[in-house]
Design an enzyme around this catalytic site. Sequence first.
Site, PDB file in Angstrom:
ATOM      1  CB  VAL A 129     -20.005  16.130 -32.825  1.00 50.78           C
ATOM      2  CG1 VAL A 129     -19.191  15.539 -34.161  1.00 50.78           C
ATOM      3  CG2 VAL A 129     -18.839  16.282 -31.938  1.00 50.78           C
ATOM      4  CE  LYS A 150     -20.519  20.642 -34.435  1.00 50.50           C
ATOM      5  NZ  LYS A 150     -22.059  21.141 -35.101  1.00 50.50           N
ATOM      6  CG  ASP A 189     -19.826  24.646 -35.259  1.00 50.16           C
ATOM      7  OD1 ASP A 189     -19.592  24.722 -33.700  1.00 50.16           O
ATOM      8  OD2 ASP A 189     -20.259  24.275 -35.184  1.00 50.16           O
ATOM      9  CB  THR A 227     -20.917  29.283 -22.616  1.00 49.34           C
ATOM     10  OG1 THR A 227     -20.189  28.656 -22.033  1.00 49.34           O
ATOM     11  CG2 THR A 227     -21.655  29.715 -20.608  1.00 49.34           C
ATOM     12  CB  ALA A 280     -27.550  18.204 -31.019  1.00 49.31           C
ATOM     13  N   GLY A 304     -32.199  28.589 -33.703  1.00 51.53           N
ATOM     14  CA  GLY A 304     -31.945  28.425 -33.078  1.00 51.53           C
ATOM     15  C   GLY A 304     -30.655  27.424 -33.467  1.00 51.53           C
TER      16      GLY A 304
END
Length: 816
Positions: free
Chosen positions: A613, A686, A682, A559, A615, A668
Amino acid sequence: MKVLKFGGTSVSNTKNILKVEDIVKKESLKNRVIVVVSALHGVTDQLIKAAESASQNNENYLQIIKNLEEKHLDLVKELIPILDQSSWLSFVKKHFNDIEDICNGIFVLGEFTDKIKDKITSYGEFLSSNIIAARLQFEGLDAVWMNSSENIITNSNYTHAKVNFEATEKNLLQFLNENKNQMIIAPGFIAKDEKGNSTTLGRGGSDYTAAIIASAIDADELQIWTDVSGMMTSDPRLVSNAKPIPEISYAEAMELSHFGAKVLYPPTIQPVMVKNIDLRIKNTFDPEATGTLISHQLEKINPENQQIAVGISNMSHITLLTLEGSGMIGIPGFSAKLFQCLSNEKVNVILITQSSSEHSITVAIHEKDIFKAKNAIDLAFEDDLKLKKVEPVKIENHLAIVALVGENMKSRSGVSAKMFGCLGNNGINIRAIAQGSSEKNISIVISEKDIKKAVNVLHEEFFESEIKQVHLYICGTGNVGKKLIQQIYDQNEYLKENLLVNLRIAGLSNSRNMIFSDQGILENEFEDFNQNSEEASAEKFAQEIISRNLRNSVFVDVTASSEVPNIYEKLLKKSVNIVACNKIAASSDFENYKNLKNIARNHSCRFFFETNVGAGLPIIGTINDLIRSGDKITSIQAVLSGTLNFVFNNYDGSQPFSEIVAQAQKEGYTEPDPRLDLAGTDVARKILILAREAGYALEFNEIENESFLPEECMKGNVEDFYKALFKYESHFKNVLEKAKNDGKILKYVAEFKNGKAKVGLQHIAPESDLFHLYGKDNIVIFKTSRYSEQPLVVKGAGAGAEVTASGVFADIVRSI
């Protein structure tokens, strides 16, 4: 000659007794047999209940007796031919009249002593054995009834009488010489003292009766017929994969039965072990099953050819008593005094452990004995307590004992480490440990609420090493969550075959609903998730995970919620591994970040967040490897937002900037709220996480953020955000044209150097490593002490549900 014993479930009704009859018939064709039977199932408990009710002036005892009488009368009517029933119906009525007379006396006196208890409970086996003997005789079989109480002689220790083996053996051999019948039917459990008073051999004593008889007559074999196919590697009520034990030694069987293996009454083994008589446990309801052979021959087998352990047993309702004090050190007699006072009160000590300094001694007893044990200790050590030589006895309740048993543990190193390691990794705290010098048994005391988890963990470690069962609790069923769940379903067979791991999704939750299944949520159940669920919250989800207390548990947070990370600490303290795609926890206050990592370390569990960080890119793992190998990271330069890279790779002024951002969200690449990406929040999180993993104590508010968004874009909701983006299209075109005019492109870059971090939009020249970065790719450039001239570069797809899910999946596998 063989001795066959049938328990209460085997003779619980007519149907089962006919099964017993078939078994006995077949065996008697080959051997002369003595058949020992228990009372009908539940009868002994009901007789005790009737007597207790009478002692409390509760007239309900009369109804209990009447019900028991009807039960036995019905049995006679079903087993005995109708023309011969009269005498046996009278036989049953007469003895229930005697039972009622005894209870009437108890009712009047209000007293129910152990002596009376033995008298009244002896009727159960007496009646069942007589009726079964009569049935066999009417079937034309050469059967005779033997009164065990006339032949087995004991002392007068009522309810747990001690057998006089010399007198008993003499009586039994004399009976056999005088009665040459092919079948002898005898009641278990009951005996008499030298004065002729009824005594019993303890609950479960019918097994013991059979063993006493087998020993006295030097039987070829003792068979215990019950409702399971032998001893099991663990309690099948706790462990679904428990397996039958085909062969086991006397010593191993004794250890298992002592610590709770209910299939065999512990004293049973001793009489047959002395005479080297094989004992076989068989299933009345599956007579063709092999069962378990308990034999002296197994002692001679080479231990190198055998498995380490044979079984796990457990015992609930345990209390630990600890006596400690400086006055105990070096003073002889304290232990003897403790055990003597407990013995005087008939308190059975199950386990003992003592510190090497002699400062304390701990014993485990049954919870039911706690009050008389404490009173006895307080009285025995009254003077020592007054003089402060010892502290008041410490009492710990709601505990259980789990024992790992096996002859071959003594010949293998590392068994204890393996046992304690797997328990520790599952957050099971051990309160006390005992291991005998023979090394046949390692016993531990744990919290009673952990018993199922502990037994399953040990069973998996020692008996199911081929497949490790992992329970996943997944929070988040959005784009990434759905992809992850599908990957788990698709890949699980591969994991079982190649990694010997079975992933079971035991719980699912989103912001509204949650479902659980200890056996695993099936793929079709996931599709109907919202229809078959209950109302969810992060706290409720965590509480349910903790209360289920399943082994090898992993909590997966996919989430972007700020609420879900609040439950991490609670789960880590219960040794639940955590895999987080959510960046909130790792980018929170530095103290909280360090606290979570320390808790995970202290509770032997994992806290992985590789997908925070890049993916699925191995960025955090690379940092960890560098640090562990002794390298030091001096600088980081990175493009860490797949979203922003996608946006600026596709924005050329021909389409509005707002449409490019909307396309990124649709595919996405963005967070649920795209402003987290475009405002640099974001990316700042990271680079903060990377700096922390590199060993730097950095806070979020210390990161310099050079935003390219007009202030109005950050106001209102997501819909307002898109309107503002469209409104300021000219601003974004100006930013783009300025870079083009310099022969450069736009990249949103994160940098860390000299302990400081910043994020912002930069103009990137063609010679830069950041220039040739396309689509949603991320790049991280590390300079370290070892990679000082030629940097270490990690590059690849850094966004998208599919690759992010695969990164989470990889963390799950690493965590187990």
